[in-house]
Motif scaffolding. Structure first.
Motif, short mmCIF file in Angstrom:
data_model
loop_
_atom_site.label_atom_id
_atom_site.label_comp_id
_atom_site.label_asym_id
_atom_site.label_seq_id
_atom_site.Cartn_x
_atom_site.Cartn_y
_atom_site.Cartn_z
N ASN A 3 0.84 -1.18 0.00
CA ASN A 3 0.00 0.00 0.00
C ASN A 3 0.88 1.24 0.00
OD1 ASN A 3 -2.26 1.57 0.05
ND2 ASN A 3 -2.66 1.29 2.24
N ALA A 4 1.25 1.67 -1.19
CA ALA A 4 2.14 2.82 -1.30
C ALA A 4 1.82 3.58 -2.57
CB ALA A 4 3.58 2.35 -1.34
N THR A 5 2.14 4.88 -2.58
CA THR A 5 1.90 5.68 -3.78
C THR A 5 2.99 5.36 -4.81
OG1 THR A 5 3.22 7.54 -3.06
CG2 THR A 5 0.91 7.53 -2.39
N ALA A 17 6.25 6.90 -3.96
CA ALA A 17 6.91 6.22 -2.84
C ALA A 17 7.58 4.95 -3.33
CB ALA A 17 5.90 5.91 -1.74
N THR A 26 -2.05 3.78 7.05
CA THR A 26 -2.62 3.99 5.72
C THR A 26 -1.49 3.92 4.70
OG1 THR A 26 -2.39 6.35 5.92
CG2 THR A 26 -4.49 5.42 6.61
N ILE A 27 -1.76 4.46 3.54
CA ILE A 27 -0.84 4.36 2.41
C ILE A 27 0.54 4.97 2.72
CG2 ILE A 27 -1.57 6.54 1.36
CD1 ILE A 27 -1.72 4.92 -1.31
N ILE A 28 1.58 4.34 2.18
CA ILE A 28 2.95 4.87 2.36
C ILE A 28 3.19 5.93 1.29
CG2 ILE A 28 5.39 4.28 2.42
CD1 ILE A 28 4.41 1.31 2.80
N ARG A 29 3.65 7.09 1.70
CA ARG A 29 3.88 8.18 0.74
C ARG A 29 5.35 8.49 0.58
NH1 ARG A 29 -1.17 11.85 2.54
NH2 ARG A 29 -2.27 9.99 3.15
N GLU A 30 5.60 9.34 -0.41
CA GLU A 30 6.98 9.75 -0.70
C GLU A 30 7.64 10.33 0.55
OE1 GLU A 30 7.23 12.89 -3.56
OE2 GLU A 30 9.04 12.04 -4.47
#
Lengths: 375, 337
Positions: free
Chosen positions: A96-98, A101, A119-123
């Motif tokens: 679950n990552a952008t 990222a 939640t989602i992993i971001r840069e």
């Protein structure tokens, strides 16, 4: 290269099950050869190779494969594998990552599965980790550099900053040097039987084989018996690796890299040689990615082209042992045949001398019998 | 995470209400078993409570008329209009009668009628069974309109409507019936942090995929479009790291959220997404509300997304073009950034 996508066998299906595979990775197939059997909710279906070439499977037996996702590739030659390896991982969707990222993590060899985000992993999460990691790397000598430099009394012709990967390597080695207590054990081995395998291999499999791969093959067979050599010491406890991932040194364009061959103990000598050749090719093409260099549990360093008698390799970070290969010339021992020198470096804090000596003795026996094993 | 569906929530709540109360009567076309209603919301009710469930003739005006009479005599009728499109046939009873009783009879009566109806498209039912017509009723005085999303508990909202008194139009988007609903309190749902505000009976759900810090888009939406906006919002975060906060009311004809000023300060742009066409619709009203009551700086963009201003086609492909999709929302937002 052709990618074969999972066909829509039943109208309402979203997945098929991969029931049976009739080939293996990088095996040659002809057009029309049976590759595998897939099963939808209503029927099974034989999947044939659409073209002749080399197979690279993208799923394993029992996997639920999504309709229209890639089931396997047909490569014109095994070297094309490099271009698949460079493609973003199919299962990156599961993390679950952008997109940003995933890219950043890939460029820095960061394993996204280690994140415990709600939640989602971001840069920005990856950037934070990189900053933190860079902060941990300490290349400093421990003395007051500025004061010392001011008293040096001489200038410098150039001050060249290390690039990112050099900084990482320097930091890691400094860390190892500060903690690991190394002890070395050397042994002479006759090179002729190994040279025979190398020549035979070239003839039979059309694959370039070096001493390194043979040594990796033999070590991987021994590490289950000597698990301490496939471990490392951290915070008063020894951590044993699940996998046998052996790194080997490639010195190319004045750049030393240590790509890692994964699960060596489950691979044949052919597979190990093939993996090594792919890394060498990637190194020449400057296509090695940080992920290729991560996760090693043991290292082999080969300097036999240097006409060296002996050298003492440094143990890598989060490892407890290293093997150096040198020699490969006739030693003044009376025997005219070429001799290899195998040097084992161990972390003496967790491995004692007897254990290491037994290992290197077994390694010699293994190297002598490998010829019988394979040919 | 709770695994009951939107449909199950409605059906089980109706069972519960009929078990516990004697003043509730349900009217509608084909709602008795074995058919149990076109969307099975009333399934199983007539078997247990044959005296309280009435399958009516096909005359929507008459159904509301009977319900009005029952309400005047102290009952709490729940009416099912089989398709929201048929609400046009009920307009006279609702607008000229139901909503005026309380006012005309000087508050001596409380015509508590809940008119449930499935709205919306995406099922290939064509131009007369797929519309989103609540906007026609949005300006009717004394008529409240509730449209639960999959982040609300539709069953609980029905009960709240009855308890609240007064006429309600209860819009169920038919695409939501099979969807799981999220009714257990949870800080996070997938990639969104969740907050709830507004009246307790008719909560407003707030979802932020940036932990309620500054976002690129503040998106207003309700009912059946919510999962689509949620997908679009997730896709934008995943692909472009464009962040958004969703504002999802359940009572859609008036709401007052004191936090909105704070939200407006920390968003860069405002977007309203609805399933009906945009001209003279819900989105237009939201924009007026924001401008009249709150200070919106000039550098913010305000945009609306809705269906095309035309009848809904039967063909699935054309319907997909006419109704706003997640891809369309993503593209629109990318164009705006």
């Amino acid at each position: 290269m052709i990618a074969f996508n999972v066909p829509q066998v039943g109208v309402n299906d979203e997945f098929v099950t991969l029931m049976k595979i009739f080939t293996e990775d990088l095996k040659e197939v002809n057009k029309g050869d049976l590759v595998c059997i897939i099963e939808s909710s209503k029927a099974t279906m034989d999947v044939e190779a659409p073209e002749s070439g080399y197979i690279k499977l993208n799923a394993k037996t029992g996997d639920q494969v999504k309709i229209n996702s890639i089931l396997f590739y047909i490569l014109k030659n095994p070297e094309e594998l490099v271009s698949i390896v460079d493609q973003p991982l199919e299962n990156s969707e599961q993390v679950n990552a952008t997109r940003k990222a995933i890219e950043l993590a890939k460029n820095h060899g960061i394993d996204l599965t280690t994140f415990s985000n709600k939640t989602i992993i971001r840069e920005k999460d990856i950037q934070k980790l990189i900053e933190k990691r860079n902060g941990e790397i300490n290349i400093k000598s421990g003395i007051d550099d500025q004061r010392w430099l001011s008293k040096l009394g001489t200038g410098f012709s150039e001050i060249r900053e290390l690039n990112k990967s050099q900084k990482l390597i320097a930091g890691n080695l400094s860390q190892v040097h500060q903690s690991v207590v190394t002890s070395y054990f050397s042994m002479i081995i006759e090179s002729t039987p190994l040279q025979k395998i190398i020549d035979q291999f070239k003839e039979n499999n059309k694959i370039i084989l070096t001493h390194t791969e043979i040594v990796i093959y033999c070590i991987s067979r021994l590490l289950t018996k000597y698990p301490l050599l496939n471990s490392f010491l951290l915070d008063e406890s020894v951590r044993f690796y699940e996998e046998t991932n052996i790194g080997f040194t490639i010195d190319i364009n004045d750049r030393l890299i240590v790509p890692v061959i994964r699960n060596c103990n489950q691979k044949t000598l052919v597979e190990i040689a093939r993996d090594a050749n792919i890394f060498k090719m990637k190194a020449i093409m400057n296509k090695v990615i940080p992920a290729d260099l991560m996760g090693g549990s043991f290292t082999v360093s080969n300097l036999i082209d240097g006409n060296l008698l002996i050298f003492l390799p440094v143990i890598n970070i989060y490892q407890s042992a290293v093997i150096g290969i040198s020699g490969n010339f006739s030693l003044p021992t009376g025997d005219a045949s070429n001799q290899l020198i195998i040097t084992l470096g161990i972390d003496h804090r967790i491995i004692n001398g007897k254990y290491a000596a037994n290992f290197i003795r077994d390694l010699k026996a293994q190297l002598m019998s490998v010829f019988v094993d394979i040919v | 995470m709770n695994s009951i569906t939107y449909l199950q929530s409605l059906n089980s709540k109706l069972h519960q209400l009929l078990n516990s109360r004697d003043d509730i009567i349900i009217l509608g076309e084909d709602i008795q078993d074995p058919y149990g209603g076109a969307f099975k919301v009333t399934k199983g009710l007539s078997q247990k409570h044959p005296q309280k469930i009435f399958s009516t003739p096909i005359s929507e005006g008459a159904i509301i008329g009977v319900a009005n009479g029952l309400a005047l005599r102290g009952f709490h009728p729940i009416v099912e209009i089989m398709f929201g499109d048929f609400l046009t046939l009920t307009a006279d009873q609702i607008i000229n009668h139901l909503c005026k009783y309380k006012w005309m009879y000087n508050n001596r009566v409380d015509p508590s009628v809940v008119i449930r109806t499935p709205m919306g498209g995406r099922r290939g039912y064509g131009p007369t069974h797929s519309q989103t017509l609540e906007k026609i009723f949005l300006g009717v005085p004394f008529l409240d309109i509730v449209a639960p999303s999959n982040f609300h508990d539709p069953g609980q909202l029905i009960e709240n409507c009855i308890d609240n008194g007064g006429p309600f139009l209860f819009i169920e988007n038919k695409s939501l019936y099979p969807n799981p609903i999220y009714i257990e309190p949870s800080d996070y749902i997938r990639n969104f942090k969740v907050e709830i505000s507004g009246e307790k009976k008719f909560p407003i759900i707030h979802l932020s995929n940036n932990d309620f810090e500054e976002v690129d888009f503040l998106i207003f939406c309700y009912g059946g479009i919510v999962p689509i906006v949620e997908n679009a919002s997730d896709g934008l975060l995943r692909d472009e790291e464009i962040t958004s906060e969703l504002f999802i009311p359940s009572l859609i004809n008036h709401f007052n959220d004191w936090r909105i000023s704070e939200k407006l300060l920390r968003c860069k742009n405002i977007l309203i997404v609805e399933e009906s066409s945009t001209p003279f619709g819900w989105g237009a009203e939201i924009v007026s509300w924001l401008i009249e009551n709150h200070k919106i700086s000039r550098n913010k963009t305000i945009n609306r997304i809705g269906s095309l201003h035309c009848p809904i086609p039967s063909s699935k492909n054309l319907e997909n073009i006419v109704l706003p999709s997640a891809d369309f929302i993503i593209q629109t937002i990318k164009d705006l950034v």
